[in-house]
Design a protein around this motif. Structure first.
Motif, mmCIF file in Angstrom:
data_model
loop_
_atom_site.group_PDB
_atom_site.id
_atom_site.type_symbol
_atom_site.label_atom_id
_atom_site.label_comp_id
_atom_site.label_asym_id
_atom_site.label_seq_id
_atom_site.Cartn_x
_atom_site.Cartn_y
_atom_site.Cartn_z
ATOM 1 N N LEU A 155 0.823 -1.202 0.000
ATOM 2 C CA LEU A 155 0.000 0.000 0.000
ATOM 3 C C LEU A 155 0.864 1.262 0.000
ATOM 4 C CD1 LEU A 155 -2.750 1.381 0.151
ATOM 5 C CD2 LEU A 155 -2.697 1.078 2.637
ATOM 6 N N LEU A 156 1.902 1.287 0.826
ATOM 7 C CA LEU A 156 2.766 2.469 0.884
ATOM 8 C C LEU A 156 3.506 2.690 -0.431
ATOM 9 C CD1 LEU A 156 4.421 2.613 4.415
ATOM 10 C CD2 LEU A 156 2.529 3.947 3.514
ATOM 11 N N HIS A 157 3.920 1.595 -1.067
ATOM 12 C CA HIS A 157 4.602 1.750 -2.353
ATOM 13 C C HIS A 157 3.672 2.365 -3.380
ATOM 14 C CE1 HIS A 157 6.265 0.660 -6.299
ATOM 15 N NE2 HIS A 157 7.443 0.746 -5.692
ATOM 16 N N TYR A 158 2.422 1.941 -3.387
ATOM 17 C CA TYR A 158 1.465 2.536 -4.327
ATOM 18 C C TYR A 158 1.222 4.010 -3.989
ATOM 19 C CZ TYR A 158 -2.775 3.759 -6.761
ATOM 20 O OH TYR A 158 -3.687 4.411 -7.550
ATOM 21 N N MET A 159 1.041 4.322 -2.722
ATOM 22 C CA MET A 159 0.762 5.694 -2.317
ATOM 23 C C MET A 159 1.924 6.628 -2.642
ATOM 24 S SD MET A 159 -1.078 4.907 1.347
ATOM 25 C CE MET A 159 -1.188 6.631 1.831
ATOM 26 N N ASP A 160 3.142 6.112 -2.603
ATOM 27 C CA ASP A 160 4.323 6.927 -2.888
ATOM 28 C C ASP A 160 4.503 7.176 -4.383
ATOM 29 O OD1 ASP A 160 6.555 8.395 -2.100
ATOM 30 O OD2 ASP A 160 7.897 6.698 -2.388
ATOM 31 N N MET A 161 3.786 6.416 -5.217
ATOM 32 C CA MET A 161 3.847 6.576 -6.671
ATOM 33 C C MET A 161 5.286 6.560 -7.190
ATOM 34 S SD MET A 161 0.812 6.674 -7.905
ATOM 35 C CE MET A 161 -0.893 6.915 -7.376
ATOM 36 N N ASP A 162 6.068 5.613 -6.706
ATOM 37 C CA ASP A 162 7.465 5.462 -7.120
ATOM 38 C C ASP A 162 7.507 4.785 -8.488
ATOM 39 O OD1 ASP A 162 10.116 4.847 -7.477
ATOM 40 O OD2 ASP A 162 10.415 4.030 -5.475
ATOM 41 N N TYR A 163 7.996 5.499 -9.491
ATOM 42 C CA TYR A 163 8.026 4.952 -10.848
ATOM 43 C C TYR A 163 9.397 4.388 -11.230
ATOM 44 C CZ TYR A 163 10.008 9.588 -11.704
ATOM 45 O OH TYR A 163 10.779 10.729 -11.651
ATOM 46 N N GLN A 164 10.334 4.322 -10.277
ATOM 47 C CA GLN A 164 11.680 3.866 -10.611
ATOM 48 C C GLN A 164 11.755 2.363 -10.822
ATOM 49 O OE1 GLN A 164 14.670 5.416 -7.935
ATOM 50 N NE2 GLN A 164 13.595 7.351 -7.694
ATOM 51 N N TYR A 165 10.859 1.623 -10.205
ATOM 52 C CA TYR A 165 10.846 0.171 -10.370
ATOM 53 C C TYR A 165 9.759 -0.160 -11.390
ATOM 54 C CZ TYR A 165 10.997 -4.793 -8.966
ATOM 55 O OH TYR A 165 11.125 -6.163 -8.940
ATOM 56 N N ALA A 166 10.166 -0.388 -12.633
ATOM 57 C CA ALA A 166 9.230 -0.482 -13.752
ATOM 58 C C ALA A 166 8.184 -1.579 -13.551
ATOM 59 C CB ALA A 166 9.998 -0.720 -15.053
ATOM 60 N N LEU A 167 8.595 -2.732 -13.004
ATOM 61 C CA LEU A 167 7.661 -3.843 -12.816
ATOM 62 C C LEU A 167 6.479 -3.418 -11.962
ATOM 63 C CD1 LEU A 167 6.739 -6.833 -12.769
ATOM 64 C CD2 LEU A 167 8.268 -7.148 -10.814
ATOM 65 N N LEU A 168 6.757 -2.866 -10.792
ATOM 66 C CA LEU A 168 5.680 -2.483 -9.886
ATOM 67 C C LEU A 168 4.907 -1.283 -10.404
ATOM 68 C CD1 LEU A 168 7.346 -2.958 -6.388
ATOM 69 C CD2 LEU A 168 5.691 -4.436 -7.524
ATOM 70 N N TYR A 169 5.591 -0.335 -11.025
ATOM 71 C CA TYR A 169 4.895 0.845 -11.547
ATOM 72 C C TYR A 169 3.885 0.443 -12.611
ATOM 73 C CZ TYR A 169 4.133 5.582 -13.277
ATOM 74 O OH TYR A 169 3.556 6.765 -13.650
ATOM 75 N N ASN A 170 4.274 -0.524 -13.448
ATOM 76 C CA ASN A 170 3.341 -0.992 -14.478
ATOM 77 C C ASN A 170 2.190 -1.776 -13.875
ATOM 78 O OD1 ASN A 170 2.624 -3.584 -16.288
ATOM 79 N ND2 ASN A 170 2.880 -1.794 -17.610
ATOM 80 N N ARG A 171 2.503 -2.750 -13.032
ATOM 81 C CA ARG A 171 1.469 -3.649 -12.507
ATOM 82 C C ARG A 171 0.548 -2.968 -11.496
ATOM 83 N NH1 ARG A 171 2.793 -9.038 -12.781
ATOM 84 N NH2 ARG A 171 0.663 -9.390 -12.029
ATOM 85 N N MET A 172 1.094 -2.025 -10.710
ATOM 86 C CA MET A 172 0.320 -1.418 -9.632
ATOM 87 C C MET A 172 -0.336 -0.102 -10.023
ATOM 88 S SD MET A 172 2.964 -2.065 -6.485
ATOM 89 C CE MET A 172 2.015 -1.070 -5.334
ATOM 90 N N THR A 173 0.250 0.609 -10.967
ATOM 91 C CA THR A 173 -0.231 1.963 -11.259
ATOM 92 C C THR A 173 -0.767 2.100 -12.672
ATOM 93 O OG1 THR A 173 1.409 2.825 -9.703
ATOM 94 C CG2 THR A 173 0.383 4.407 -11.209
#
Length: 427
Positions: free
Chosen positions: A126-144
């Motif tokens: 949840l915190l990673h999504y709320m922080d909107m961190d786009y540096q980790y492409a895998l999570l940025y794509n899948r979560m955001t």
């Protein structure tokens, strides 16, 4: 008193004491969606992408997200320079207190270690999504990028909340700023005031940043509601009510001379009914932007109110009253169009979708104190001005005919004056 009587007395006393002890912690609990509102669309109750907490943990349609939680936790720890063992150890140390935040026996099936792992993984995700961190492409794509709208809905579901102490502990490890700053930004989706993100106390926001700093919510949904309405509960309850709940649609209000207006700078869910001394009235509401995500937030804030409100008439059904008034105003598509025209409601929903949303939701909604305040003032307006209302209704409903008649009369008067002028000039 016989033995059986003593046992019954002890049983009912112990039960009452247990219930009262549980009730005293009402505001700190993470509740199940209330039965009285269960008739709403299930998409507003059940998460569609990620489970947060025990209530929907292990649901088959949410299992594919579990691996992403592991990746998010590892990435956050690696990025912050903290070991997984250190962060998990902190969550384990507050696990017992976190378990007590859930309102039913859903946590009983988890051991202390299993529960701490769930809180650790869910909180990191949840915190990673709320922080909107786009540096980790895998999570940025899948979560955001691919599931951002789903996350916006899921993170504010009543049954999908994490205890605030869990988020607070993880925030200390991973984020340079408190979580409430993120909620302030998300709340802007309701489009309440032009300067909504300003730190100034005079910008129209109900709650200042300083107040948010000292407020301890039970969870994110509670923080969102507090930020939007603050301490509106318990205020402005200065007179008794007749509890009138007679409906008046936007069309009917226009007919009797009550204008609908959007507050230019006000607090969310505020509404007022004013009367001028001669003829008209004015019903003023906070404007609302509504899409799929914040429609979900509205429903769940109303559900949260139903779980924690406990006093009457100074009840806590502020969001519920606001929704009920909007639902009262719309009986047909023309009414929805009127709300759009008056800039009371902005939405990507179609007119029909908005009508169905408000009417279906209001069927299950508790009518709060502020709803009755407004409807009573409308009924008082009707009772005190029957003649003026009759005149206004006649003019309103026959305006085109009246204009046509006046236009014809004007033309005839012009012709008559011309004829008279010609006659006067004849020898």
């Amino acid at each position: 008193m016989n033995l059986t009587g003593i046992k019954i007395q002890e049983m009912v006393r112990n039960t009452r004491e247990r219930l009262e002890a549980d009730f005293s912690k009402l505001g700190t609990k993470i509740h199940r969606f209330p039965r009285g509102l269960r008739g709403v669309n299930e998409r507003y109750i059940v998460p569609s992408f990620v489970s947060l907490g025990p209530y929907h943990h292990g649901s088959p349609h949410l299992r594919e997200t579990e691996e992403l939680k592991h990746a998010a936790a590892h990435y956050l720890c690696e990025k912050s320079g903290r070991s997984v063992e250190e962060v998990y150890g902190k969550i384990l140390s507050i696990g017992t207190e976190a378990r007590s935040c859930y309102a039913d026996g859903a946590v009983a099936k988890f051991t202390d270690a299993e529960f701490a792992v769930m809180m650790f993984l869910d909180g990191c995700y949840l915190l990673h999504y709320m922080d909107m961190d786009y540096q980790y492409a895998l999570l940025y794509n899948r979560m955001t990028l691919s599931t951002g709208p789903c996350m916006l809905r899921d993170m504010f579901l009543l049954e999908n909340q994490l205890p605030w102490l869990i988020l607070e502990a993880l925030t200390d490890f991973f984020m340079p700023y408190p979580a409430y700053y993120i909620v302030i930004g998300l709340a802007k989706n309701f489009d309440i005031t032009p300067q909504y993100l300003s730190d100034s106390d005079s910008n129209g926001a109900r709650v200042s940043v300083d107040e948010l700093k000292i407020y301890r919510p039970p969870h994110l949904l509670g923080l969102l509601r507090y930020h939007l309405i603050g301490d509106m509960t318990g205020k402005d309850h200065t007179h008794s009510l007749t509890c009138s709940s007679l409906a008046s649609s936007a069309t009917e209000l226009a007919e009797i001379g009550i204008k609908l207006t959007a507050n230019s700078k006000t607090w969310f869910a505020d509404m007022s009914m004013q009367r001028d001394p001669i003829l008209c009235g004015q019903l003023s509401l906070a404007p609302l932007f509504i899409n799929d995500a914040n429609a979900c937030w509205l429903v769940n804030m109303a559900a949260y109110e139903a779980c924690v409100s406990s006093t009457t008439p100074a009840d806590g059904f502020v969001i519920s009253s606001y929704i009920s008034i909007l639902a009262m105003l719309v009986d047909k598509k023309e009414d929805v169009h009127e709300l759009r025209t008056k800039h009371l409601v902005n939405s990507f929903f179609s007119t029909h979708e908005l009508l169905v949303f408000f009417k279906d939701l209001a069927r299950h909604m508790r009518l709060g104190y502020r709803y009755f305040v407004i409807t009573e003032k409308i009924e008082m307006f009707k009772r005190e001005r029957p003649v003026r209302i009759a005149v206004h209704r006649f003019v309103y409903n026959n305006f085109k005919t009246i204009i046509t008649v006046l236009s014809v009369a004007g033309v005839l008067a012009g012709i008559f004056r011309t004829l008279m002028s010609l006659k006067q000039h004849q020898p």
